[in-house]
Design an enzyme around this catalytic site. Sequence first.
Site, short mmCIF file in Angstrom:
data_model
loop_
_atom_site.label_atom_id
_atom_site.label_comp_id
_atom_site.label_asym_id
_atom_site.label_seq_id
_atom_site.Cartn_x
_atom_site.Cartn_y
_atom_site.Cartn_z
N ASP A 34 0.83 -1.23 0.00
CA ASP A 34 0.00 0.00 0.00
C ASP A 34 0.86 1.27 0.00
O ASP A 34 0.39 2.37 0.24
CB ASP A 34 -0.93 0.00 1.22
CG ASP A 34 -0.16 -0.07 2.53
OD1 ASP A 34 1.09 -0.07 2.49
OD2 ASP A 34 -0.79 -0.11 3.59
N GLU A 36 3.13 2.20 2.10
CA GLU A 36 3.69 2.64 3.39
C GLU A 36 5.15 2.20 3.44
O GLU A 36 5.53 1.20 2.82
CB GLU A 36 2.88 2.01 4.54
CG GLU A 36 1.51 2.66 4.68
CD GLU A 36 0.68 2.03 5.79
OE1 GLU A 36 1.14 1.05 6.42
OE2 GLU A 36 -0.43 2.52 6.02
N ARG A 92 15.49 26.95 3.91
CA ARG A 92 15.20 28.27 3.34
C ARG A 92 13.86 28.82 3.82
O ARG A 92 13.63 30.01 3.83
CB ARG A 92 15.23 28.21 1.81
CG ARG A 92 16.64 28.06 1.27
CD ARG A 92 16.68 27.95 -0.23
NE ARG A 92 16.10 26.70 -0.70
CZ ARG A 92 15.90 26.40 -1.97
NH1 ARG A 92 16.21 27.27 -2.89
NH2 ARG A 92 15.40 25.23 -2.33
N GLN A 93 12.97 27.91 4.22
CA GLN A 93 11.65 28.36 4.70
C GLN A 93 11.78 28.62 6.20
O GLN A 93 11.29 27.87 7.04
CB GLN A 93 10.60 27.27 4.39
CG GLN A 93 9.16 27.70 4.59
CD GLN A 93 8.70 28.81 3.67
OE1 GLN A 93 9.25 29.00 2.59
NE2 GLN A 93 7.70 29.57 4.09
N HIS A 124 21.28 26.01 4.74
CA HIS A 124 20.99 27.40 4.37
C HIS A 124 20.55 28.19 5.61
O HIS A 124 19.37 28.19 5.97
CB HIS A 124 19.92 27.46 3.28
CG HIS A 124 19.76 28.85 2.74
ND1 HIS A 124 20.48 29.32 1.67
CD2 HIS A 124 19.00 29.88 3.15
CE1 HIS A 124 20.16 30.57 1.44
NE2 HIS A 124 19.25 30.94 2.33
N ASP A 166 24.14 37.01 -4.92
CA ASP A 166 23.32 37.93 -4.12
C ASP A 166 24.03 38.24 -2.80
O ASP A 166 25.03 37.63 -2.46
CB ASP A 166 21.92 37.35 -3.86
CG ASP A 166 21.97 35.98 -3.18
OD1 ASP A 166 23.04 35.62 -2.65
OD2 ASP A 166 20.95 35.29 -3.19
N LYS A 189 20.71 41.10 -5.94
CA LYS A 189 19.62 40.29 -6.50
C LYS A 189 18.28 40.76 -5.98
O LYS A 189 18.13 41.04 -4.80
CB LYS A 189 19.84 38.82 -6.13
CG LYS A 189 18.64 37.90 -6.38
CD LYS A 189 19.02 36.43 -6.29
CE LYS A 189 18.55 35.78 -5.02
NZ LYS A 189 18.80 34.34 -4.96
N ARG A 191 14.44 39.25 -5.90
CA ARG A 191 13.61 38.10 -6.24
C ARG A 191 12.15 38.54 -6.28
O ARG A 191 11.62 39.02 -5.30
CB ARG A 191 13.82 36.97 -5.22
CG ARG A 191 13.10 35.69 -5.58
CD ARG A 191 13.36 34.59 -4.56
NE ARG A 191 14.61 33.85 -4.74
CZ ARG A 191 14.80 32.89 -5.64
NH1 ARG A 191 13.82 32.56 -6.46
NH2 ARG A 191 15.95 32.27 -5.72
N ASP A 214 27.36 29.49 -5.34
CA ASP A 214 26.16 29.61 -4.49
C ASP A 214 26.06 28.38 -3.60
O ASP A 214 26.70 27.37 -3.88
CB ASP A 214 24.91 29.73 -5.38
CG ASP A 214 23.82 30.56 -4.69
OD1 ASP A 214 23.92 30.80 -3.48
OD2 ASP A 214 22.86 30.97 -5.38
#
Length: 287
Positions: A34, A36, A92-93, A124, A166, A189, A191, A214
């Site tokens: 299934d 899992e 990044r979030q 990051h 950036d 930079k 965005r 980067d």
Amino acid sequence: MIIIGCSEGKDVGKRVAKRLKKPYSELIADHFPDKESHIRFKVNLKGKKVVLVQSFYGGNEQIMEALFAAYTAKDLGAKKVILVAPYLAYMRQDKRFHSGECVSSHVVAKLFKIFDGIISIDPHLHRIKKLSDLFKKMKAKSITANPLMGDYIKKNFKNAVVVGPDEESYQWAKSVAKKAGTDVVVLKKKRYSSRNVKIKMNYDVEGKEVVIVDDIISTGHTIMEAAKEAKRLGAKNVHAVCVHGIFAENAYSKLKKLGVKKIVSTNTIPNKAAEIDVSGIIAESLN
Ligand code: R5P
């Protein structure tokens, strides 16, 4: 100590174990009918310091796998479980950019509380300054691939200038350039969206080998804009060197099509550009 290669950590895991002369085993990570996850260790972990190597990219499954593996290792009597995450996702979030959004890096830190320690390469970190500010109740170590990237540039490019696309990239572009023995330029930079960035350069790159550096190449838009600007200003060739080569949405081919000559990443994420091996710096930090 035993090193366990999870589904996205096999190559680096094996290399680390070899360098440290420690036993290595692969985690069985497959699926029930299934879909899992089915997780199983092939070795006895009782009383051992277990190092799980897993890179987190291309989806969320790797997170579940690492969590199942960590809980199971403890259940099987492991003394400690350390996570080596060559690439750590969701960093990044690190704030709520839009109302109602998930601050994913905080959630990842909460989910990973089961680990006794975490080691990651160039996570990051922007608004959060140190990995230990996020992963508070464990030993959190962030190591950098900058010297490896600097060495690579020194060996492979003549008459080069290192370009950070950036302001954020200044931290690594500066140290990479120092190691490479080149000048460093950091671009401005702006965005507009996740796929729309504009970049400005104030430096004479005419006739130079421009090496854009980067931490992450994801969609490649940041590098593409920097490359266009460098070419417009007369760069001889444009190259890109990064730590984490995600290359989402065919970014590698798009960069090539734009004329980016050499594209190189470390092997934190397996991909065809992964020429720089991070297993040595991971092994050192585990010693
Ligand atoms: C941004 O803050 C990062 O350092 C990278 O520049 C960015 O994540 C690259 O993303 P993309 O390749 O999608 O432009």
